[in-house]
Design an enzyme around this catalytic site. Structure first.
Site, PDB file in Angstrom:
ATOM      1  N   LYS A   1       0.843  -1.198   0.000  1.00 52.76           N
ATOM      2  CA  LYS A   1       0.000   0.000   0.000  1.00 52.76           C
ATOM      3  C   LYS A   1       0.877   1.247   0.000  1.00 52.76           C
ATOM      4  O   LYS A   1       1.866   1.319   0.735  1.00 52.76           O
ATOM      5  CB  LYS A   1      -0.919  -0.020   1.231  1.00 52.76           C
ATOM      6  CG  LYS A   1      -1.983   1.093   1.243  1.00 52.76           C
ATOM      7  CD  LYS A   1      -2.914   0.920   2.437  1.00 52.76           C
ATOM      8  CE  LYS A   1      -3.983   2.003   2.503  1.00 52.76           C
ATOM      9  NZ  LYS A   1      -4.915   1.817   3.635  1.00 52.76           N
TER      10      LYS A   1
ATOM     11  N   SER B   1      -9.819   1.842   2.730  1.00 49.66           N
ATOM     12  CA  SER B   1      -8.957   2.605   1.850  1.00 49.66           C
ATOM     13  C   SER B   1      -7.920   1.766   1.108  1.00 49.66           C
ATOM     14  O   SER B   1      -7.273   2.231   0.175  1.00 49.66           O
ATOM     15  CB  SER B   1      -8.228   3.687   2.661  1.00 49.66           C
ATOM     16  OG  SER B   1      -7.357   3.093   3.621  1.00 49.66           O
TER      17      SER B   1
ATOM     18  N   SER C   1     -10.162  -0.578   6.967  1.00 50.36           N
ATOM     19  CA  SER C   1      -9.595  -0.397   5.629  1.00 50.36           C
ATOM     20  C   SER C   1      -8.870  -1.594   5.054  1.00 50.36           C
ATOM     21  O   SER C   1      -8.434  -1.557   3.907  1.00 50.36           O
ATOM     22  CB  SER C   1      -8.658   0.813   5.621  1.00 50.36           C
ATOM     23  OG  SER C   1      -9.389   2.002   5.754  1.00 50.36           O
TER      24      SER C   1
END
Length: 485
Positions: free
Chosen positions: A75, A150, A174
């Site tokens: 990420k 997210s 997330s």
């Protein structure tokens, strides 16, 4: 793409090389990225260099770790030295960290191959990966729908087979929510089990890094590699890290009677009927595997959402104050004075959702409102934690849906922030209490969209969570389905 265990076997038996496996992943990324937009940066040269090092070790007869040569997505809010880390924000568009995050440091030492940095909602603020400043990621099961957020880029990359496993961060769901929407496994560990050093902070008391995988075993292997104490993180826990993967067994019956509690407040109004029916069947499946099922009440669960949206923006307001155009990142051109440099840099560099949360947080921390909002939210957070503590006096594991709905269409909720926030209704209380939780696929709706089952454990009971999740997974075939891309 095969599992970690299968790829490790192929490598150690010299059936395939790490370079071949990496090249296959990079070719799939090249083929699918025009559809999925999972990656912000594809690090092909870096990945092949890492793969060659693994092949050299194997050629020299050295032992390699299970993750050596395994393609992994990271990420893009985890710092990677010499490789851009943007947090999907204009304000960090050209930022290249001079240091490595603790988790990527560990993965590099283990020989994992980073194929790229994945897309996210800007500064991890969002539930659909539509708040990225650069692109919108698509759900591999339906390209018109969102992958969740997210960590949507990491979830979509794993579901689409662009990498074997990936790392995400979980502040209010997330990791688990996009895992649910993309039909894969996603785990949020106990707060402090994994070092946050090098994770770009959103809400420091809630953020935690965790794994994505297509199977519970893959997630367990990745968690074992990144967990452990780190003196650079003041919240890091000094606890022994068990071998999570080796403890996985396909049957619950040999162990003592396992008690699973169904959180009654997570069912009923607001929950999609198909999701409710599917999760209920999953609970029945757990019962058939030998678990004792009880209905458990967590009365404060419903207050998780408003509590989170006071505490998280408050911490974000403080954490994001550093982005001012002075030290690093984007700076507005030709400001009139120092104040205009600050205000114009932040106005141009931050997206709408980030600005919204900074404004909320600054308001709740301001004089005259701190006691009424922030302090009260912290008190409710304590009550939520106490609810969980009381529940774990009666049961070993808690269960509920991961998300109230399946994946929604891109654009459906962008004009209604409250509707978007409600997608994290089931996951947020876990972060407020600092507990571990895992989401795994438990079925599909009539449109072929995945549905996630959330298992919640007591502090540092990742071993039990993974064991129960593995038993359920092995008794079903949901994890064997893949999107047709």
């Amino acid at each position: 793409m095969s599992s970690i265990r299968e790829l490790h076997r192929q490598l150690t038996h010299k059936e395939r090389s790490a370079v071949e496996i990496t090249q296959e992943a990079l070719e799939r990324i090249q083929a699918l990225e025009p559809k999925l937009h999972s990656f912000l940066h594809v690090t092909a040269d870096h990945a092949l260099e890492q793969a060659r090092k693994v092949d050299a070790k194997i050629a020299a007869g050295e032992e390699i770790s299970p993750l050596a040569g395994i393609p992994i997505g990271i990420k893009d809010n985890l710092c990677t030295r010499g490789i851009p880390t943007t947090c999907a924000s204009r304000i960090l568009e050209n930022f290249v960290p001079p240091y490595e995050s603790a988790v990527t440091e560990k993965l590099t030492a283990a020989g994992a191959v980073m194929v790229g940095k994945t897309n996210l909602d800007e500064f991890a603020m969002g539930s659909s990966t539509e708040n990225s400043a650069f692109q919108v990621t698509a759900n591999p099961w339906d390209l018109e729908r969102v992958p969740g957020g997210s960590s949507g880029g990491s979830a979509a990359a794993v579901a689409g087979g662009e990498c074997v496993v990936a790392l995400g961060s979980d502040t209010g769901g997330s990791i688990r929510q996009p895992a649910s929407l993309c039909g894969i496994v996603g785990m949020k560990p106990t707060y402090g089990l994994v070092s946050r050093y090098g994770l770009v902070a959103y809400a420091s008391s809630l953020d935690q890094i965790g794994p994505f995988g297509r199977s519970v075993e893959d997630a367990a292997i990745l968690l074992g590699a990144i967990a452990g104490h780190d003196p650079r993180d003041a919240t890091s826990l000094k606890v022994p890290i068990p071998d999570y993967a080796s403890a996985l067994k396909p049957d619950l019956k040999p162990r003592r009677k396992l008690k699973i509690g169904v959180i009654q407040e997570t069912f009923g109004q607001g929950l999609d009927p198909t999701v409710e029916a599917t999760v209920t069947k999953a609970v029945e499946q757990l019962q058939s595997l030998g678990a004792e099922i009880q209905v458990v009440s967590c009365p404060q669960f419903r207050y998780g959402l408003p509590t989170y949206y006071i505490i998280a923006p408050s911490e974000a307001s403080a954490n994001l104050a550093r982005y001012d155009g002075v030290k690093y990142g984007f700076r507005t051109k030709d400001p009139d004075n120092l104040l205009s440099m600050y205000t114009e840099t932040r106005a141009q560099g931050f997206g709408a959702e980030v600005k919204r949360r900074i404004m909320i947080g600054t308001y709740t921390l301001s004089a005259g409102y701190y006691d009424a909002y922030y302090l009260k939210a912290q008190k409710v957070r304590t009550l939520i934690k106490q609810d969980f503590e009381q529940a774990f006096e009666k049961v070993d594991i808690l269960v509920c849906p991961t998300s109230p709905t399946t994946a929604f269409k891109a654009g459906d909720k962008t004009s209604d922030p409250l509707s978007m926030y409600l997608t994290d209704l089931m996951t947020i209380p876990v972060n407020l209490a600092g507990l571990p939780a895992i989401s795994l696929p438990c079925g599909f709706d009539d449109q072929g969209l995945p549905i996630g089952l959330q298992l919640i454990g007591n502090v540092l009971r990742e071993d039990l969570l993974l064991e129960v999740a593995y038993c359920y997974e092995q008794s079903t075939s949901w994890h064997q389905r893949s999107p047709q891309l």
